[in-house]
Scaffold this motif. Structure first.
Motif, PDB file in Angstrom:
ATOM      1  N   LEU A 197     -13.438   8.878  23.553  1.00 29.60           N
ATOM      2  CA  LEU A 197     -11.997   8.606  23.553  1.00 29.60           C
ATOM      3  C   LEU A 197     -11.612   7.494  22.942  1.00 29.60           C
ATOM      4  O   LEU A 197     -10.171   7.431  22.872  1.00 29.60           O
ATOM      5  CB  LEU A 197     -11.786   8.714  25.225  1.00 29.60           C
ATOM      6  N   HIS A 198     -12.442   6.650  22.737  1.00 26.71           N
ATOM      7  CA  HIS A 198     -11.932   5.319  22.033  1.00 26.71           C
ATOM      8  C   HIS A 198     -10.934   5.618  20.830  1.00 26.71           C
ATOM      9  O   HIS A 198     -11.362   6.258  19.866  1.00 26.71           O
ATOM     10  CB  HIS A 198     -13.040   4.530  21.690  1.00 26.71           C
ATOM     11  N   PRO A 199      -9.699   4.858  20.705  1.00 26.10           N
ATOM     12  CA  PRO A 199      -8.839   5.103  19.686  1.00 26.10           C
ATOM     13  C   PRO A 199      -9.364   4.321  18.494  1.00 26.10           C
ATOM     14  O   PRO A 199      -8.604   4.833  17.195  1.00 26.10           O
ATOM     15  CB  PRO A 199      -7.480   4.721  20.042  1.00 26.10           C
ATOM     16  N   ARG A 200     -10.382   3.432  18.523  1.00 27.96           N
ATOM     17  CA  ARG A 200     -10.628   2.599  17.277  1.00 27.96           C
ATOM     18  C   ARG A 200     -12.011   2.934  16.658  1.00 27.96           C
ATOM     19  O   ARG A 200     -12.964   3.485  17.622  1.00 27.96           O
ATOM     20  CB  ARG A 200     -10.757   0.996  17.800  1.00 27.96           C
ATOM     21  N   ALA A 201     -12.158   2.971  15.473  1.00 25.51           N
ATOM     22  CA  ALA A 201     -13.262   3.351  14.730  1.00 25.51           C
ATOM     23  C   ALA A 201     -14.575   2.585  15.282  1.00 25.51           C
ATOM     24  O   ALA A 201     -14.358   1.064  15.526  1.00 25.51           O
ATOM     25  CB  ALA A 201     -13.264   3.217  13.075  1.00 25.51           C
ATOM     26  N   LEU A 202     -15.605   2.924  15.239  1.00 28.16           N
ATOM     27  CA  LEU A 202     -17.047   2.299  15.721  1.00 28.16           C
ATOM     28  C   LEU A 202     -17.182   0.916  14.655  1.00 28.16           C
ATOM     29  O   LEU A 202     -17.754  -0.271  15.296  1.00 28.16           O
ATOM     30  CB  LEU A 202     -18.090   3.097  15.605  1.00 28.16           C
ATOM     31  N   GLU A 203     -16.882   1.229  13.351  1.00 30.01           N
ATOM     32  CA  GLU A 203     -17.185   0.109  12.680  1.00 30.01           C
ATOM     33  C   GLU A 203     -16.298  -1.102  12.860  1.00 30.01           C
ATOM     34  O   GLU A 203     -16.786  -2.334  13.022  1.00 30.01           O
ATOM     35  CB  GLU A 203     -16.918   0.244  11.003  1.00 30.01           C
ATOM     36  N   GLU A 204     -15.207  -1.014  13.235  1.00 31.68           N
ATOM     37  CA  GLU A 204     -14.036  -2.043  13.588  1.00 31.68           C
ATOM     38  C   GLU A 204     -14.632  -2.628  15.112  1.00 31.68           C
ATOM     39  O   GLU A 204     -14.822  -3.780  15.155  1.00 31.68           O
ATOM     40  CB  GLU A 204     -12.856  -1.598  13.981  1.00 31.68           C
ATOM     41  N   ARG A 205     -14.996  -1.810  16.264  1.00 33.67           N
ATOM     42  CA  ARG A 205     -15.451  -2.340  17.172  1.00 33.67           C
ATOM     43  C   ARG A 205     -16.807  -3.119  16.955  1.00 33.67           C
ATOM     44  O   ARG A 205     -16.974  -4.242  17.872  1.00 33.67           O
ATOM     45  CB  ARG A 205     -15.667  -1.052  18.232  1.00 33.67           C
ATOM     46  N   HIS A 206     -17.656  -2.712  16.190  1.00 32.37           N
ATOM     47  CA  HIS A 206     -18.862  -3.403  16.154  1.00 32.37           C
ATOM     48  C   HIS A 206     -18.769  -4.954  15.452  1.00 32.37           C
ATOM     49  O   HIS A 206     -19.380  -5.793  16.050  1.00 32.37           O
ATOM     50  CB  HIS A 206     -19.973  -2.732  15.163  1.00 32.37           C
ATOM     51  N   ARG A 207     -17.629  -5.072  14.793  1.00 34.64           N
ATOM     52  CA  ARG A 207     -17.275  -6.364  14.142  1.00 34.64           C
ATOM     53  C   ARG A 207     -16.729  -7.184  15.339  1.00 34.64           C
ATOM     54  O   ARG A 207     -17.296  -8.437  15.174  1.00 34.64           O
ATOM     55  CB  ARG A 207     -16.294  -6.090  13.017  1.00 34.64           C
ATOM     56  N   GLY A 233     -33.076 -14.262  26.942  1.00 37.49           N
ATOM     57  CA  GLY A 233     -32.441 -12.979  26.127  1.00 37.49           C
ATOM     58  C   GLY A 233     -31.692 -13.358  25.022  1.00 37.49           C
ATOM     59  O   GLY A 233     -30.776 -14.415  25.225  1.00 37.49           O
ATOM     60  N   PHE A 234     -31.525 -12.323  24.191  1.00 36.28           N
ATOM     61  CA  PHE A 234     -30.718 -12.592  23.036  1.00 36.28           C
ATOM     62  C   PHE A 234     -30.039 -11.248  23.245  1.00 36.28           C
ATOM     63  O   PHE A 234     -30.388 -10.057  23.144  1.00 36.28           O
ATOM     64  CB  PHE A 234     -31.414 -12.335  21.843  1.00 36.28           C
ATOM     65  N   PHE A 235     -28.504 -11.252  22.892  1.00 32.66           N
ATOM     66  CA  PHE A 235     -27.574 -10.497  22.792  1.00 32.66           C
ATOM     67  C   PHE A 235     -27.005 -10.324  21.264  1.00 32.66           C
ATOM     68  O   PHE A 235     -26.275 -11.362  20.744  1.00 32.66           O
ATOM     69  CB  PHE A 235     -26.299 -10.504  23.550  1.00 32.66           C
ATOM     70  N   LEU A 236     -27.751  -9.262  20.606  1.00 30.82           N
ATOM     71  CA  LEU A 236     -27.613  -9.392  18.998  1.00 30.82           C
ATOM     72  C   LEU A 236     -27.225  -7.888  18.545  1.00 30.82           C
ATOM     73  O   LEU A 236     -27.185  -7.184  19.494  1.00 30.82           O
ATOM     74  CB  LEU A 236     -28.875  -9.587  18.404  1.00 30.82           C
ATOM     75  N   PRO A 237     -26.657  -7.734  17.182  1.00 27.98           N
ATOM     76  CA  PRO A 237     -26.341  -6.674  16.732  1.00 27.98           C
ATOM     77  C   PRO A 237     -27.683  -5.832  16.812  1.00 27.98           C
ATOM     78  O   PRO A 237     -28.534  -6.406  16.423  1.00 27.98           O
ATOM     79  CB  PRO A 237     -25.888  -6.922  15.227  1.00 27.98           C
ATOM     80  N   ALA A 238     -27.578  -4.619  16.819  1.00 27.52           N
ATOM     81  CA  ALA A 238     -28.852  -3.671  17.252  1.00 27.52           C
ATOM     82  C   ALA A 238     -29.683  -3.844  16.073  1.00 27.52           C
ATOM     83  O   ALA A 238     -30.999  -3.828  16.238  1.00 27.52           O
ATOM     84  CB  ALA A 238     -28.319  -2.081  17.329  1.00 27.52           C
ATOM     85  N   ALA A 239     -29.298  -3.843  14.877  1.00 25.59           N
ATOM     86  CA  ALA A 239     -30.226  -3.782  13.526  1.00 25.59           C
ATOM     87  C   ALA A 239     -31.048  -5.344  13.671  1.00 25.59           C
ATOM     88  O   ALA A 239     -32.429  -5.402  13.514  1.00 25.59           O
ATOM     89  CB  ALA A 239     -29.414  -3.927  12.314  1.00 25.59           C
ATOM     90  N   ALA A 240     -30.226  -6.400  13.974  1.00 28.01           N
ATOM     91  CA  ALA A 240     -30.997  -7.678  14.083  1.00 28.01           C
ATOM     92  C   ALA A 240     -32.091  -7.533  15.230  1.00 28.01           C
ATOM     93  O   ALA A 240     -33.188  -8.137  15.136  1.00 28.01           O
ATOM     94  CB  ALA A 240     -29.888  -8.877  14.119  1.00 28.01           C
ATOM     95  N   ALA A 279     -19.086 -10.689  17.424  1.00 23.97           N
ATOM     96  CA  ALA A 279     -18.582 -12.081  17.921  1.00 23.97           C
ATOM     97  C   ALA A 279     -19.217 -12.443  18.994  1.00 23.97           C
ATOM     98  O   ALA A 279     -18.941 -13.754  19.399  1.00 23.97           O
ATOM     99  CB  ALA A 279     -17.026 -12.115  17.751  1.00 23.97           C
ATOM    100  N   SER A 280     -19.469 -11.723  20.049  1.00 25.33           N
ATOM    101  CA  SER A 280     -19.826 -12.056  21.437  1.00 25.33           C
ATOM    102  C   SER A 280     -21.571 -12.372  21.558  1.00 25.33           C
ATOM    103  O   SER A 280     -21.860 -12.461  22.521  1.00 25.33           O
ATOM    104  CB  SER A 280     -19.510 -11.087  22.706  1.00 25.33           C
ATOM    105  N   ARG A 281     -22.183 -12.227  20.339  1.00 24.76           N
ATOM    106  CA  ARG A 281     -23.504 -12.506  20.421  1.00 24.76           C
ATOM    107  C   ARG A 281     -23.826 -13.772  21.062  1.00 24.76           C
ATOM    108  O   ARG A 281     -23.063 -14.700  20.753  1.00 24.76           O
ATOM    109  CB  ARG A 281     -24.142 -12.294  19.042  1.00 24.76           C
TER     110      ARG A 281
END
Length: 413
Positions: free
Chosen positions: A174-184, A205-212, A188-190
């Motif tokens: 249901l999210h109106p924004r594209a996943l790429e935008e939301r991931h960016r 603990g580390f909150f990171l982008p999934a790939a990292a 920023a909250s890592r």
């Protein structure tokens, strides 16, 4: 069946009756009823928190000190003072108060069906708050609010983990924004989070982008498996933890490791190996004597402060200047450990060293008149109607704008 139908037997089961199945069914029903009551109680508490904070915004003069019309900064101080008042009264973290009030506002305005179900005790607190978090991650004007609200009521009886999974799936659809935008934006909250545990242990603990995060895991896992040779006594989990710690602390390459400074307070008799009295690690708390002796002997980046072998105290020296000298500052940082506002856990090294009695009004620059306060609580002390007094032993007594009195945890020394 009523509770009186059973015979109480303290030596075995809480209640003993002729029919075990009947007794079990009665206790199951009781647990179910209490779960509903607990949900209703929490919904009422969350609503009360939201109402108090809303009133603080409408009537900031109750909590803050200002002249004329309140500025945006005055409103923020009033809000923070009200949050602190609630937190101290309820013995919860200020962040928890702000979050629960925000969740109540979210559910009230964006999910009225779920809120009504929550107030009736027909959806668990965990599920209701999960929906509030999902709504919070969506644009406020999202047209999908009503769909999520209705679906949450339909799924109210699911276990929290399954409910959360369904909500996440619905959110992605249901999210109106594209996943790429939301991931960016999310990247920023890592952050890194540390949680203190008993027995000289802690979580990191580390909150990171999934790939990292996945790449870091693979590197740690590969190194740990490489070390898991025949004869190695450590488990794979222990090896992963040790590899990660070595990478972060620079143990594997001391020449390039960043220099850090940590305080450790060691009782003299412990340092000499004649006592098992715990030492204190700055930012953590009690650590065992063996670890303290190793740090004191081999870690040049640790400041060693030795306490009196009998009284475990450091003699106070009055100061004639406003700014405390380095030795007194170091001692107070170890003494306090954290911000001295009731319930605040911010490390002392990240706080302001405040004169409890204003230095400009004759307050001494001495241990008995100094205490660490986070910038937030330092601001509340001076700009809100919170008041504080420091008594013998460094104990602080706080009085809230609404008259509630609390004593902050005394320093450990």
């Amino acid at each position: 069946m009523t509770e009186d139908a059973f015979e109480f037997d303290a030596r075995s089961a809480p209640w003993r009756g002729p029919d075990a199945r009947e007794w079990i069914e009665w206790r199951l029903a009781e647990a179910e009823v209490e779960a509903g009551q607990a949900a209703r109680a929490l919904a009422t508490q969350m609503a009360a928190m939201a109402d108090v904070l809303a009133e603080a915004e409408r009537h900031p003069e109750v909590f803050a000190i200002f002249d004329g019309e309140p500025t945006a900064d005055d409103l923020r101080v009033a809000y923070d003072a009200a949050v602190a008042d609630l937190a101290v009264r309820l013995s919860v973290a200020e962040g928890t108060v702000a979050l629960m009030a925000h969740q109540a506002r979210n559910l009230r305005t964006r999910a009225p069906l779920t809120w009504a179900t929550f107030r009736e005790g027909d959806i668990s607190a965990a599920n209701a708050r999960k929906l509030a978090d999902v709504l919070d991650s969506l644009p406020v004007a999202a047209s999908c609010d009503s769909d999520l609200d209705a679906r949450a009521v339909d799924l109210a009886r699911l276990a929290p983990a399954r409910f959360a999974e369904r909500m996440r799936t619905l959110r992605e659809r249901l999210h109106p924004r594209a996943l790429e935008e939301r991931h960016r934006d999310a990247a920023a909250s890592r952050r890194v989070v540390r949680e203190v545990e008993p027995d000289g242990m802690a979580w990191l603990g580390f909150f990171l982008p999934a790939a990292a995060a996945q790449a870091a895991w693979e590197r740690i896992d590969a190194a740990a498996r490489h070390l898991a040779v025949p004869g190695e006594s450590r488990s794979l989990d222990e090896l992963r933890a040790d590899v990660g710690a070595d990478l972060l602390t620079g143990f594997h390459d001391p020449e390039t490791a960043p220099r850090v400074t940590v305080g450790v307070l060691v009782p003299m008799m412990t340092l000499l190996g004649l006592s098992d009295e715990p030492a204190t690690l700055e930012g953590y708390g009690p650590i065992d004597g063996d670890t303290a002796r190793r740090l004191a002997a081999h870690a040049p980046s640790f400041h060693r402060i030795l306490t009196h072998p009998v009284s475990s105290t450091v003699l106070d020296v009055d100061r004639a200047t406003y700014r405390p000298p380095a030795d007194l500052t170091r001692w107070l940082r170890l003494r306090d450990g954290t911000c001295r506002f009731t319930g605040c856990g911010r490390a002392a090294k990240n706080c302001d060293l405040d004169h409890t009695g204003d230095w400009a009004k004759g307050g001494r620059t001495a241990a008995g008149n100094l205490a660490h306060l986070s910038r937030r609580h330092h601001t509340l002390k001076h700009r809100s109607r919170w008041r504080v007094e420091q008594g013998p032993g460094g104990i602080l007594t706080w009085t809230s704008p609404t008259g509630h009195v609390s004593t902050s945890d005394p320093p450990p020394f």
